[in-house]
Design an enzyme around this catalytic site. Structure first.
Site, PDB file in Angstrom:
ATOM      1  N   GLY A  56       0.803  -1.126  -0.108  1.00  0.00           N
ATOM      2  CA  GLY A  56      -0.199  -0.122  -0.027  1.00  0.00           C
ATOM      3  C   GLY A  56       0.845   1.245   0.116  1.00  0.00           C
ATOM      4  N   CYS A  83       5.283  -6.112   1.364  1.00  0.00           N
ATOM      5  CA  CYS A  83       5.636  -4.651   1.477  1.00  0.00           C
ATOM      6  C   CYS A  83       4.880  -3.882   2.566  1.00  0.00           C
ATOM      7  CB  CYS A  83       5.230  -3.974   0.031  1.00  0.00           C
ATOM      8  SG  CYS A  83       6.181  -2.474  -0.182  1.00  0.00           S
ATOM      9  N   TYR A  84       3.947  -3.106   2.216  1.00  0.00           N
ATOM     10  CA  TYR A  84       3.328  -2.569   3.618  1.00  0.00           C
ATOM     11  C   TYR A  84       2.634  -3.389   4.455  1.00  0.00           C
ATOM     12  CZ  TYR A  84       0.298   0.329   6.361  1.00  0.00           C
ATOM     13  OH  TYR A  84      -0.613   1.153   7.473  1.00  0.00           O
ATOM     14  N   HIS A 170       8.158  -7.641  -3.958  1.00  0.00           N
ATOM     15  CA  HIS A 170       6.712  -8.334  -4.415  1.00  0.00           C
ATOM     16  C   HIS A 170       6.938  -9.567  -4.985  1.00  0.00           C
ATOM     17  CE1 HIS A 170       4.517  -4.510  -3.589  1.00  0.00           C
ATOM     18  NE2 HIS A 170       5.505  -3.963  -3.595  1.00  0.00           N
ATOM     19  N   GLU A 172       4.594 -11.086  -6.385  1.00  0.00           N
ATOM     20  CA  GLU A 172       3.396 -11.295  -7.303  1.00  0.00           C
ATOM     21  C   GLU A 172       3.886 -10.653  -8.720  1.00  0.00           C
ATOM     22  OE1 GLU A 172       3.734  -9.274  -4.735  1.00  0.00           O
ATOM     23  OE2 GLU A 172       2.438  -7.416  -5.075  1.00  0.00           O
ATOM     24  N   GLY A 225     -24.606  -9.437 -25.697  1.00  0.00           N
ATOM     25  CA  GLY A 225     -23.986 -10.236 -26.716  1.00  0.00           C
ATOM     26  C   GLY A 225     -22.687 -10.872 -26.288  1.00  0.00           C
ATOM     27  N   GLY A 226     -22.338 -10.522 -24.811  1.00  0.00           N
ATOM     28  CA  GLY A 226     -21.010 -10.929 -24.354  1.00  0.00           C
ATOM     29  C   GLY A 226     -20.866 -12.164 -24.117  1.00  0.00           C
ATOM     30  N   VAL A 227     -19.528 -12.789 -23.734  1.00  0.00           N
ATOM     31  CA  VAL A 227     -19.288 -14.076 -23.022  1.00  0.00           C
ATOM     32  C   VAL A 227     -19.621 -14.035 -21.653  1.00  0.00           C
ATOM     33  CG1 VAL A 227     -16.838 -13.647 -22.597  1.00  0.00           C
ATOM     34  CG2 VAL A 227     -17.322 -15.767 -22.923  1.00  0.00           C
ATOM     35  N   ASP A 228     -19.462 -13.041 -20.929  1.00  0.00           N
ATOM     36  CA  ASP A 228     -19.812 -13.200 -19.440  1.00  0.00           C
ATOM     37  C   ASP A 228     -21.266 -13.518 -19.211  1.00  0.00           C
ATOM     38  OD1 ASP A 228     -17.398 -12.204 -19.567  1.00  0.00           O
ATOM     39  OD2 ASP A 228     -18.017  -9.900 -19.221  1.00  0.00           O
ATOM     40  N   LYS A 376     -11.571 -12.185 -16.860  1.00  0.00           N
ATOM     41  CA  LYS A 376     -12.298 -12.679 -17.826  1.00  0.00           C
ATOM     42  C   LYS A 376     -11.591 -13.970 -18.623  1.00  0.00           C
ATOM     43  CE  LYS A 376     -14.296 -10.587 -21.430  1.00  0.00           C
ATOM     44  NZ  LYS A 376     -15.739  -9.980 -20.994  1.00  0.00           N
TER      45      LYS A 376
END
Ligand code: XMP
Length: 520
Positions: A56, A83-84, A170, A172, A225-228, A376
């Protein structure tokens, strides 16, 4: 027995918090981000196998520094501070963190202590990437140093008996060479997580949960119209069958031919489920009249969607006499993250995704969002597992507020017509050249400026179109794509020749951050 292992990430406002969540899920362990001030009761309700404190921007001694309910340390759940996060652990346990005027930013070499469970199987030296100002200068009782860099003797610390670990760098980010291995060790060696977060396990778990929650009630799903929303609809179809009704709202802000595509895809993939097509373009258009502010556009659209759903539900109920209790949406994790304001989390509000922050506070429906915690690419994986066709799975994302957030300034029928035409050309040329499937999104934006041009022998004073083509893994960050000049040239010349009212085309060469993908 826990079905799915779960890691809770407490967000202290780092730009990398979502990346931590992704990395953990890449290790097939489910992870969820919550604001740092989550209550102990909420933590216990989630029953996580481990907790991570993110980095942070604050300094642990500053007045506004976010801090924790210390009871979290008493739960006996393994903790990893990054980190923080590690600085706060050091301070909370009585160590000393020193304010430093110099920022340690960039690469370093970590010398690891192999006795530490986090570093099992790692080489002696690991390239790590740091970004911090303050540093730990004195360790609290019980902790020992398990990794040092040139800049810090306490780059990694541990209180192994209490399963508390901390990293000043980090793990990640991809610049930390064995970062994923370190996280993997935290998950499997320290937290004893079972790597059971897979698309298959997700489908089985979600269908069971949906069945339990919904019972015999009816659900209306907003299909775009989307995949989700298609994946959400497929999950619901599996879970509750004909209790599901899908509604496609044409808000008048769609791309050319979108209604036809949606109805064709639906007919091919859903059998025995009702699809109601609603043309609400008139009401959306009149409510957006004169609005320029992007956030207002989004809120108006979110509200109008719900109003139309409520109206449609009433009409459908008259025939069935059974009310819809739930409204289902294909909301994704990035929609939730970007729509969350400072009040709830230190990660600040970026834009109100219509399906999250655009909803009115009072709704007749309870929401069902089976994909709310997925990225996604994870949704696409689930879609493939559910047997949806590639043509649908790999459609580029399209924002719920549609072309409204790509028309900068006022939305008028004429400006919509211009953008729709330009957008169709971009999509067609991207498909012909084979670039459509290689990128995350490619589209046109109508700018609120006019500029001088010359056509034939005549002066013109007309609109400008921007072209945006980006690559991204999950929409959280993105890079503009250096597509061939010849493709840009074709798009530009077709737009200025075929779309009346446009005399200039620009290519957007900004990444996210500092820009976002959509212009509004
Ligand atoms: P930004 O512009 O925030 O977009 O970088 C990230 C991704 O999200 C899409 N997007 C939306 N999708 N409702 C949606 O369903 C929205 O309100 C919305 N706003 C942005 C955007 O197209 C990109 O893929």
């Amino acid at each position: 027995m826990r079905v799915i292992s779960n890691i809770l990430i407490l967000d202290f406002g780092s730009q990398y918090t979502q990346v931590i969540a992704r990395r953990i899920r890449e290790c097939h362990v489910y992870s969820e981000i919550v604001p740092y001030h989550v209550s102990i009761a909420q933590v216990q309700a989630t029953a996580p196998s481990g907790i991570i404190f993110s980095g942070g921007p604050s300094s642990v001694y500053s007045k506004e520094a976010p801090s924790l309910d210390k009871k979290i340390y008493e739960l006996g759940i393994p903790i990893l501070g990054i980190c923080y996060g590690v600085q706060m652990i050091a301070k909370d346990f009585g160590g000393i963190v020193e304010k430093s005027s110099r920022r340690e930013y960039g690469p370093g070499v970590l010398h690891v202590d192999h006795h530490c469970l986090l570093f099992r199987g790692l080489p002696d030296k690991v390239n790590v990437w740091s970004s911090h100002r303050d540093k730990i200068v004195s360790l609290p009782e019980g902790f020992c140093a398990v990794g040092r860099t040139e800049n810090s003797p306490y780059a990694a610390i541990a209180f192994q008996k209490r399963h508390i670990y901390g990293l000043q760098f980090h793990p990640e980010v991809t610049h930390t060479s064995c970062g994923k291995d370190i996280l993997q060790n935290f998950l499997t060696v320290v937290c004893k997580c079972t790597p059971n977060w897979t698309a298959e396990a997700f489908v089985a778990r979600v269908c069971k949960e949906l069945r339990q929650k919904i019972g015999k009630e009816k659900v209306m799903l907003g299909l775009s119209g989307g995949v989700d929303s298609y994946v959400a609809a497929t999950l619901l179809q599996r879970a509750i069958g004909k209790q599901l009704t899908c509604v496609f709202v044409d808000n008048g802000l769609l791309r050319t031919g979108e209604s036809q595509v949606v109805s064709k895809l639906f007919t091919c993939n859903f059998h025995g489920i009702q699809l109601k097509m609603v043309d609400a373009s008139g009401s959306f258009f009149s409510r957006l009249k004169g609005i320029i502010d992007p956030e207002r556009k989004r809120k108006v659209i979110g509200n109008e969607f719900v109003r139309v759903f409520q109206l449609t539900a009433q009409q459908l109920q008259i025939s069935s006499k059974h009310p819809f209790r739930y409204l289902a949406q294909g909301t994704l994790y990035p929609d939730v993250i970007e729509s969350t304001s400072l009040a709830n989390s230190p990660t600040s509000l970026i834009k109100s995704h219509h399906n999250v922050a655009g909803l009115p506070p009072q709704m007749e429906f309870e929401l069902i969002e089976p994909l709310r915690y997925l990225f996604k690419d994870e949704v696409r994986e689930v879609g493939l597992k559910l047997g949806l066709p590639q043509e649908l799975i790999y459609r580029q994302p399209f924002p719920g507020p549609g072309l409204a957030v790509r028309i900068l300034g006022k939305i008028t029928r004429k400006r919509l017509h211009i953008l729709r035409g330009a957008d169709a050309i971009v999509t067609e040329e991207m498909r012909i050249s084979g670039w459509y499937c290689k990128v995350w999104q490619s589209f046109a934006i109508l700018l609120p400026v006019r500029s001088v041009g010359v056509m034939g022998d005549e002066r013109t004073y007309e609109s400008a179109i921007a072209i945006r083509i980006v690559e991204s893994l999950d929409g959280m960050t993105a890079n503009w794509v250096p597509v061939p000049y010849s493709l840009l040239a074709r798009i530009s010349s077709r737009i200025t020749n075929e779309i009346s009212g446009v005399n200039r085309v620009c290519y957007d060469i900004s990444s996210k951050p500092p820009a976002t993908i959509e212009w509004e």
